[in-house]
Design a protein around this motif. Structure first.
Motif, mmCIF file in Angstrom:
data_model
loop_
_atom_site.group_PDB
_atom_site.id
_atom_site.type_symbol
_atom_site.label_atom_id
_atom_site.label_comp_id
_atom_site.label_asym_id
_atom_site.label_seq_id
_atom_site.Cartn_x
_atom_site.Cartn_y
_atom_site.Cartn_z
ATOM 1 N N LEU B 44 73.730 56.401 -76.703
ATOM 2 C CA LEU B 44 73.924 57.805 -77.091
ATOM 3 C C LEU B 44 75.315 58.014 -77.693
ATOM 4 C CD1 LEU B 44 72.103 60.451 -76.569
ATOM 5 C CD2 LEU B 44 73.874 61.036 -74.955
ATOM 6 N N LYS B 45 76.330 57.449 -77.027
ATOM 7 C CA LYS B 45 77.705 57.634 -77.508
ATOM 8 C C LYS B 45 77.944 56.880 -78.815
ATOM 9 C CE LYS B 45 79.929 59.106 -73.290
ATOM 10 N NZ LYS B 45 81.002 58.941 -72.315
ATOM 11 N N SER B 46 77.195 55.797 -79.019
ATOM 12 C CA SER B 46 77.308 55.094 -80.306
ATOM 13 C C SER B 46 76.681 55.929 -81.414
ATOM 14 C CB SER B 46 76.611 53.731 -80.236
ATOM 15 O OG SER B 46 77.226 52.930 -79.263
ATOM 16 N N LEU B 47 75.586 56.580 -81.096
ATOM 17 C CA LEU B 47 74.916 57.408 -82.107
ATOM 18 C C LEU B 47 75.813 58.556 -82.573
ATOM 19 C CD1 LEU B 47 71.302 57.653 -80.583
ATOM 20 C CD2 LEU B 47 71.980 56.366 -82.617
ATOM 21 N N VAL B 48 76.569 59.157 -81.635
ATOM 22 C CA VAL B 48 77.428 60.279 -82.037
ATOM 23 C C VAL B 48 78.785 59.812 -82.551
ATOM 24 C CG1 VAL B 48 76.395 61.996 -80.524
ATOM 25 C CG2 VAL B 48 78.293 60.645 -79.681
ATOM 26 N N GLY B 49 79.045 58.511 -82.436
ATOM 27 C CA GLY B 49 80.302 57.978 -82.989
ATOM 28 C C GLY B 49 81.446 57.926 -82.002
ATOM 29 N N LEU B 50 81.179 58.175 -80.709
ATOM 30 C CA LEU B 50 82.258 58.034 -79.724
ATOM 31 C C LEU B 50 82.559 56.556 -79.476
ATOM 32 C CD1 LEU B 50 81.436 60.837 -77.112
ATOM 33 C CD2 LEU B 50 83.340 60.762 -78.717
ATOM 34 N N HIS B 51 81.581 55.700 -79.698
ATOM 35 C CA HIS B 51 81.813 54.245 -79.722
ATOM 36 C C HIS B 51 81.463 53.757 -81.128
ATOM 37 C CE1 HIS B 51 82.292 54.218 -75.480
ATOM 38 N NE2 HIS B 51 81.020 54.320 -75.155
ATOM 39 N N LEU B 154 77.255 76.682 -83.299
ATOM 40 C CA LEU B 154 77.428 76.490 -84.749
ATOM 41 C C LEU B 154 76.104 76.146 -85.441
ATOM 42 C CD1 LEU B 154 80.788 74.463 -85.101
ATOM 43 C CD2 LEU B 154 80.378 76.845 -85.710
ATOM 44 N N ASN B 155 74.992 76.451 -84.781
ATOM 45 C CA ASN B 155 73.670 76.111 -85.335
ATOM 46 C C ASN B 155 73.558 74.631 -85.699
ATOM 47 O OD1 ASN B 155 72.246 78.531 -85.246
ATOM 48 N ND2 ASN B 155 73.414 79.303 -87.006
ATOM 49 N N PRO B 156 73.671 73.746 -84.721
ATOM 50 C CA PRO B 156 73.678 72.313 -85.051
ATOM 51 C C PRO B 156 72.309 71.837 -85.540
ATOM 52 C CG PRO B 156 73.477 72.571 -82.699
ATOM 53 C CD PRO B 156 73.662 73.949 -83.261
ATOM 54 N N ARG B 157 72.331 70.747 -86.289
ATOM 55 C CA ARG B 157 71.072 70.126 -86.718
ATOM 56 C C ARG B 157 70.681 69.011 -85.767
ATOM 57 N NH1 ARG B 157 72.745 68.318 -92.373
ATOM 58 N NH2 ARG B 157 70.658 67.448 -92.503
ATOM 59 N N TYR B 158 71.649 68.544 -84.981
ATOM 60 C CA TYR B 158 71.388 67.437 -84.056
ATOM 61 C C TYR B 158 71.954 67.817 -82.688
ATOM 62 C CZ TYR B 158 71.675 65.522 -88.764
ATOM 63 O OH TYR B 158 71.558 65.332 -90.115
ATOM 64 N N LEU B 159 71.150 67.603 -81.655
ATOM 65 C CA LEU B 159 71.612 67.938 -80.304
ATOM 66 C C LEU B 159 71.486 66.704 -79.417
ATOM 67 C CD1 LEU B 159 72.559 70.229 -78.359
ATOM 68 C CD2 LEU B 159 70.154 70.677 -77.886
ATOM 69 N N PHE B 160 72.590 66.329 -78.775
ATOM 70 C CA PHE B 160 72.600 65.168 -77.886
ATOM 71 C C PHE B 160 72.866 65.648 -76.459
ATOM 72 C CE2 PHE B 160 73.596 63.563 -82.026
ATOM 73 C CZ PHE B 160 73.009 62.316 -82.087
ATOM 74 N N CYS B 161 72.083 65.140 -75.524
ATOM 75 C CA CYS B 161 72.249 65.560 -74.126
ATOM 76 C C CYS B 161 72.344 64.319 -73.252
ATOM 77 C CB CYS B 161 71.066 66.401 -73.661
ATOM 78 S SG CYS B 161 70.580 67.682 -74.818
ATOM 79 N N ASP B 162 73.480 64.184 -72.563
ATOM 80 C CA ASP B 162 73.655 63.036 -71.673
ATOM 81 C C ASP B 162 73.343 63.457 -70.244
ATOM 82 O OD1 ASP B 162 74.281 60.579 -70.668
ATOM 83 O OD2 ASP B 162 76.447 60.836 -70.800
ATOM 84 N N GLU B 163 72.196 63.053 -69.770
ATOM 85 C CA GLU B 163 71.723 63.377 -68.423
ATOM 86 C C GLU B 163 71.967 64.854 -68.070
ATOM 87 O OE1 GLU B 163 72.420 60.509 -65.453
ATOM 88 O OE2 GLU B 163 72.438 58.851 -66.867
#
Lengths: 247, 251
Positions: B44-51, B154-163
């Motif tokens: 998940l964090k790789s997908l959002v660019g944190l890794h 901000l009306n996102p197009r992508y939503l990531f939820c970690d647990e």
């Protein structure tokens, strides 16, 4: 040794991020005022108490040490002023604030790191280093010189108070000493030291917190590292500035 | 649509993600499931660019995210909302300030527009009236709901939820699940949820990806899980004796 160079490199890279163009200056202005209150105003009482007592102790020690018919009494006021301006109010107050403000900054940012608040800012597209650290640096660099001047005044008043209440010397002699051979540049010197030390305390502490990882124990360790590293760096820069700006 | 193309990630010699290719669909609640330490949070964090991944590419619609520089990624990140496991609300800010922060930094809205937008997001997560509270004054469920409000402001197009359900009681978990699911449908967002919660899997999992020891082991829908013969997946999803009996009845 490698770790030291690695840390220095990462520190300067972090500073590069901190001083990159802010998103919106208006938001930063608001945060700077907030930090001036949190880091500056909240340090006034500690600075006042310590400065008053040190001023009094210095005057008392001088009175005891300079107990000689060949040394004029106004030298006590003169020595107290010089000690407060040249070293105590800038360097010693900075060391004390490295403990109070430095640990505060490192633990605040460290906690934000381990609770993913910094990640949350990054995901929002915010330059977290600039958003969190720049207002703290600006606030302390602006406010600590004022705190240094405040400390000088309070310390000198502390010395006057001890002269007045204990009778170790005539207060008039003390006041005469305060104006004896006064070099106005020494005030500039104290202000410059205050600003440099503020930058050192804030940036190093923020660096220690920003790269904290793990759990609450690590936040505690980051806080300790911040105080130790800031204190040592302050002493090194005290030496350098004293040599460069010899009064 | 978000697509990972043969991504791998190693930490200190240990391979955490191993050649994973997967596609997450727009307008669907996509779930990543797996045991603790299987690599799903790293994914998940790789997908959002944190890794940063060691190899492979990640696409947000047609844009290759891994090829972008800091400025390019920043523009994509403004389209991303993320809900962290612990909420990750700023402790020194109130609920309103937390939700409002992205508006302050990235929009030219007037004060009244910002106020209206924050009010709308807070009402959407049913937190009207809690705007003056600080995170320390909120319950676990409220923290998650504020995090959702902040993520969608901000009306996102992508939503990531970690647990998003960790630490919540079953009823509150259902509320959070339904909220995320409804928001996904309402705004046609690509949502990716990282979860352990099997209730979430069976309630809102439209596309499910099972990660096992850093590999993509299985993917399918919640209905496919009931029919799956994959032993690792079955051991994970139907871990208890009761769940195993439920599966056999369902089949």
């Amino acid at each position: 040794m490698i770790s030291l160079f690695e840390n220095i490199g990462r520190y300067f890279m972090l500073l590069g991020k901190v001083f990159s163009r802010p998103e919106k200056l208006r938001i930063y202005n608001r945060r700077i005022w907030f930090e001036i209150e949190a880091l500056g105003f909240n340090s006034i009482s500690l600075t006042a108490i310590i400065s008053a007592f040190i001023g009094a102790v210095v005057a008392l020690q001088m009175a005891i040490t300079l107990e000689s018919p060949f040394i004029p009494k106004y030298m006590i006021g003169y020595a107290t002023r010089e000690v407060m301006i040249l070293e105590f109010s800038s360097t010693v107050v900075a060391l004390i604030l490295a403990g109070k403000v430095g640990s505060n900054i490192a633990s605040e940012i460290g906690t934000m790191r381990i609770t993913e608040q910094i990640d949350a800012l990054e995901i929002m597209g915010i330059n977290s280093a600039s958003y969190l650290i720049l207002p703290k640096i600006v606030a302390t660099v602006l406010f600590f010189p004022l705190l240094t001047l405040f400390s000088i005044v309070v310390g000198i008043v502390g010395g006057y108070a001890i002269a007045y209440f204990t009778g170790i010397m005539i207060p008039g002699d003390y006041v005469e000493g305060l104006f004896y051979y006064f070099e106005p540049f020494s005030i500039t010197y104290a202000i410059v030291k205050g600003a440099v030390f503020a930058f050192i305390i804030t940036s190093i502490s923020a660096y220690c917190g920003y790269y904290a990882k793990g759990n609450s124990l690590e936040v505690g360790r980051a806080s300790t590292r911040a105080v130790v590293a800031s204190s040592i760096t302050i002493m090194i820069f005290d030496l350098i500035l004293t040599q460069i700006m010899r009064v | 649509m978000i697509r990972a193309d043969h991504i791998s990630k190693t930490f200190e010699g240990r391979t955490v993600l191993n050649d994973i290719s997967v596609e997450f669909d727009t307008g669907k609640t996509n779930l990543i499931i797996g045991r603790s330490g299987s690599g799903k949070t790293v994914l998940l964090k790789s997908l959002v660019g944190l890794h940063d991944v060691d190899s492979g590419r990640i696409f947000f619609d047609d844009v290759c995210y891994t090829d972008l520089d800091f400025r390019g990624r920043k523009s994509i990140r403004k389209d991303i909302g993320m809900i962290f496991q612990g909420g990750a609300l700023l402790d020194s800010s109130t609920v309103r300030e937390n939700v409002r922060l992205p508006l302050d930094l990235f929009t030219e809205m007037s004060e009244s527009e910002k106020r209206d937008r924050v009010d709308f997001c807070l009402s959407r997560v049913r937190l009207t009236g809690a705007d003056h509270l600080y995170p320390s004054e909120l319950s676990g469920g409220m923290v998650k709901r504020v995090a959702i409000a902040r993520a969608i402001v901000l009306n996102p197009r992508y939503l990531f939820c970690d647990e998003p359900n960790s630490g919540l009681d079953p009823q509150t978990s259902v509320v959070i699940d339904n909220l995320i699911h409804d928001i996904t449908k309402e705004f046609n967002i690509t949502t990716i949820i990282n979860t352990h919660d099997m209730n979430s899997v069976m309630e809102i999992g439209e596309k499910i990806v099972y990660i096992h020891e850093g590999h993509k082991w299985w993917e399918g829908s919640k209905d496919d899980i009931l029919l799956s013969e994959n032993p690792e997946l079955n051991d994970f999803v139907f871990a208890s004796a009761m769940a195993k009996r439920a599966k056999s009845v369902a089949r």
